[in-house]
Every structure is written in structure tokens, then in C-alpha cells.
Write an enzyme that holds these catalytic residues in place. Sequence first.
Site, short mmCIF file in Angstrom:
data_model
loop_
_atom_site.label_atom_id
_atom_site.label_comp_id
_atom_site.label_asym_id
_atom_site.label_seq_id
_atom_site.Cartn_x
_atom_site.Cartn_y
_atom_site.Cartn_z
N ASP A 291 -16.30 -0.01 -0.24
CA ASP A 291 -14.99 -0.47 -0.72
C ASP A 291 -14.07 -0.85 0.44
O ASP A 291 -13.01 -1.43 0.22
CB ASP A 291 -14.32 0.60 -1.60
CG ASP A 291 -14.28 1.96 -0.92
OD1 ASP A 291 -15.35 2.44 -0.52
OD2 ASP A 291 -13.19 2.54 -0.78
N ASP B 211 -8.74 -1.66 6.10
CA ASP B 211 -8.55 -0.24 5.83
C ASP B 211 -8.63 0.64 7.06
O ASP B 211 -9.68 1.15 7.43
CB ASP B 211 -9.51 0.25 4.74
CG ASP B 211 -8.70 0.76 3.57
OD1 ASP B 211 -7.54 1.13 3.78
OD2 ASP B 211 -9.21 0.80 2.44
N LYS C 205 0.87 -1.19 0.00
CA LYS C 205 0.00 0.00 0.00
C LYS C 205 0.90 1.23 0.00
O LYS C 205 1.73 1.38 0.91
CB LYS C 205 -0.88 -0.05 1.25
CG LYS C 205 -1.90 1.06 1.37
CD LYS C 205 -2.89 0.73 2.48
CE LYS C 205 -3.84 1.88 2.76
NZ LYS C 205 -4.75 1.58 3.86
P1 AMP Z 1 -9.09 4.74 1.05
O1 AMP Z 1 -9.55 6.03 1.60
O2 AMP Z 1 -7.66 4.40 1.39
O3 AMP Z 1 -10.03 3.62 1.32
O4 AMP Z 1 -9.05 4.94 -0.53
C1 AMP Z 1 -10.19 5.17 -1.31
C2 AMP Z 1 -9.79 5.17 -2.77
O5 AMP Z 1 -8.89 6.24 -3.05
C3 AMP Z 1 -9.08 3.91 -3.22
O6 AMP Z 1 -9.44 3.67 -4.55
C4 AMP Z 1 -7.63 4.30 -3.12
O7 AMP Z 1 -6.81 3.51 -3.94
C5 AMP Z 1 -7.68 5.74 -3.56
N1 AMP Z 1 -6.56 6.53 -3.03
C6 AMP Z 1 -6.38 6.93 -1.76
N2 AMP Z 1 -5.24 7.65 -1.64
C7 AMP Z 1 -4.68 7.69 -2.86
C8 AMP Z 1 -3.48 8.29 -3.40
N3 AMP Z 1 -2.65 8.98 -2.64
N4 AMP Z 1 -3.24 8.11 -4.71
C9 AMP Z 1 -4.08 7.40 -5.49
N5 AMP Z 1 -5.21 6.85 -5.05
C10 AMP Z 1 -5.52 6.98 -3.76
MG MG Z 2 -10.03 1.69 1.06
#
Ligand code: AMP
Ligand code: MG
Length: 482
Positions: free
Chosen positions: A250, A260, A111
Amino acid sequence: MNKVNWKFDNTYSKLSKSFRELIKPTPVHKPEIIIFNHQLAKDLNLDFSRLNNEELSNIFSGNDLPKETITLAQAYAGHQFGHFTMLGDGRAVLLGEHLDNKKNRYDIQFKGSGRTSFSREGDGRAALAPMLREYLISEAIHALKIPTTRSLAVVKTGEKVVRENLLDGAILTRVASSHIRVGTFQYIAATQNIENLNTLVDYTIQRHYPQLTSSKFKAYDLLNLVIERQCSLVVDWMRVGFIHGVMNTDNMSISGETIDYGPCAFMDHYDPKTVFSSIDKFGRYAFSNQPPITKWNLARFAECIVPLIDKSEDYAIKLATDLIDNFQNIYEDKWLKMMKNKLGLFGEDYKDKKLIIDLLYWMEKNKADYTNTFCNLMDINSNEIYKNNDFINWKKEWKKRSKLNNSTKEKQGKLMKINNPTVIPRNHKVEEALAEADKGNLDKMKKLLAILKKPYDNQNNIEEYQAPAPLSNEKYQTFCGT
Ligand code: AMP
Ligand code: MG
């Protein structure tokens, strides 16, 4: 490199293109291993003992990929705070599935490993403190005996990431029984390809619910079992006062593991409305909203597989709706059993629910600490607050009820001990440890991890880890840390 004993088998990479993008992690400038989970590596049958730090850093940054990997970013969608979006691994890659010596299958995922076609506006990277936070809390949740993804390593990339400030970049190695989410089903369902949907159901059954392999009603039975597992998971969160903070679809694993760790945190004083996440403005994911949100997410899952439940859409919807509507009953049964376990109550009495609700009401009214109140009942916390008359009276009722147990005090004590943690990751302690770790000193984080490894033991000299945050900390807020 196979002195390490990786046994990769990459079934996800064999699914069609709709499911994933084959992509490698983007190499990083100057990787440096920050923390490594030796016990987990051992449990996975991996042996890194002959590797030096430089080799470990190269492996867990993705600079040096094990030969047998077929790395990929998974496609998924999700309802984020109620709004549907096509997502996918925007900053993660799956190395593949590693098999331990019992043939248990684990996803190994990086990650923070760079951009993918799902990155949208993001940089594909992660910052050090949030990755250490995920490491710390996921390992704490595991020690609390709650299903969760695990953390194997955190590596600093030697590159900065741009957030509100410039921060150290990092990569977390996450281990999960899989990364199939409700959102994975939503993604495939949104493409309206029934063949892929069937594939996903079969794949999920093979990985997580093999008992359904020869079922005649696979989709229906799968929904039933996923409801059961998710319900058990959320009951476990309610048991220890855990607030996930961002229960988007998700972030809900089909395997029933906690996944997550963004803005999650543990509740101190009992207040069902507790929300820590700065972006959760309306309390959608507040402590007491977690069960109804689990149900809501399960309904989204059910919608995806309706076409596979029955040929008649109306009948399929009816079957799915009946299952989802039953969530409340399953939850209430499990919750009551869980709370009775916390109170060491065996058998049944018609007043049990009232006894529990009276205690919760007292805690809420008196701002009593959730964890420590149960510790007091186990005679290991004697704060002033427990000299309160209403509490003493409640305790008398509880003792009266305990006499109906038809069991011994010892057995009651044992039941309480395995259900009530004596220590949880206190928010101020987590922040303190992470602030030091971010500056390069991991002593506090390692000490905290060691204490959190045995949350049901009565450890000596850990009072400062058991006390809730000072009052000034009451407006504690967490951030998504992307
Ligand atoms: P999360 O908040 O980690 O559950 O992420 C939600 C979505 O945003 C997922 O599709 C992640 O892969 C994407 N995402 C979160 N942070 C980033 C980042 N810095 N660059 C690219 N995608 C991101
Ligand atoms: Mg996520």
C-alpha cells in the site's frame, strides 16, 4: 478563494463507488499554519501571496475547502509486512486533482484530516512531528532528484492526538502525481470485478503511461513499465543510502514515486543489513532487502492483473512470471550503471563489478560512512579513516580503471558530482530539528531544509550537517508515527 488559481479536475471521484468514499475532512478546532512550501506552490501555478496566515490555516486544515473540490477517501488494500489487509485512506482525503499551466495533473491530499469509513480503530488524525518529518524528508528526496510525493504545507490543528503521550495534531498537504498504489490494484482485484479492474488499468495508463493508450496488450505492457520505474526508483534509493522502512504494497506507488514517509531514514556507515524502524523486527525492509522486496511487491501487482494479461490463465501467468523473473537482470544492469556513475567510470571493464564490491566490502568492514566515502573520492572529505592502507590500495585500482575511461578528469568529476550527494538528512540532525519544531521553533528545520535543497553542491560551512551521528547514536530507531 479562486484568487489562488486552483484548477481542480476530479477524475478519481468519477470512478465507481468501489474505488472511493466521498467524504469531507473533519473540521478542526484552531488551525495554525506551521510551514508552507512557497516554491512548490509557485511550481504548481498557485498563488497564495494575497492570503494571510489565518486564511492559509483554514485552507490547509480543510476548514475552508476550495469550491471545486470533491473530496474523497481512496480504497486500497495492502500486504503489510507480508500480511494481506483491506485498508484505504483511514486518515487522509483527496481534495482532487489540480492541473498546472502545462496541464500536469497532481493529487492534492490532506493527511491527518479525520476519520473515514476506512479508519478501522484509528482516530483519523496525525501528529505534528511525523508530518513535519514527511515534509522534511520528502523535500530532501526531491532535491536529491529522486521521484517522490511532495509536501505543500503543514497545519497544526489546535487539537491533541492521543498516542503514547498527548501530542499536537497536524495535517500535511501532500502533492503526488497520483495516489494509485499496488494496493489499489489489490483492493479491486480482491473484489473480483473485472470491469473495475479494466477501468483501473485504463485510468492508470491515462494518468501515468499514456504511451500505452493504444496498446493491444495493455496489462502486459503496463506491468513491464511499472517494473522498469520501480526498479529505477529503488536503484536511486540505493544510490543515496535511503531506507524507506515500510515497503508494504500500500506504500508503493504505481507512478514510481517514493511515497509514505513513516520510519524512513538514511544510512550512515555502510551496512547492507541496516534497519531503523522499530517495528521491522526481522529486517524485512533492511537496506539490501529493498530490491528483492520491490520485486516481491511487483509480483503482487502482477497477480492482480493476470486476468487481463491473457484469456488463458496459464499463459497469462507464464507471461507475468517471465517479466517478474527478469527484474533481477534489470536491477543488476541499473545498479551497476548507478555505481559506476558514483565512481565516475565510463565504458566497461570486466573488473568493474569487483571494483565496486571491493569498495562496499571495505566500507562495511571499516564502518565507513556511505555518503562521505564517495565525497572522499571527490576530494571533499578527508577523514582519518581514508588513510587506511586497504582503502589507499583500492583507490589505486580505481585510478587505474579511471584511465580506461577514454575521457577527461573533468568529465569524471562532473559525473560523480551529479550522482553523489555531499549532504543527506543525517538522522541526528533530523531529530534535533524536529524536536525544536515540535516545541514551536522552526529555525533549525528551516536551516536544515535550506541545506538539503542543494545536496549536490559543495556548500561552505556545513560540516556539522555532513558528519555522521556520534557513535552513541548508533542504535538509532524510527517509529511509524501514526
Ligand atoms: P501508513 O502506516 O500511514 O501507511 O497507514 C497504513 C494504514 O493505516 C492506512 O490505511 C492508513 O490510512 C491507516 N492509518 C494510519 N494511521 C491511522 C489513524 N491514526 N487513523 C486511521 N487510520 C490510520
Ligand atoms: Mg501508507
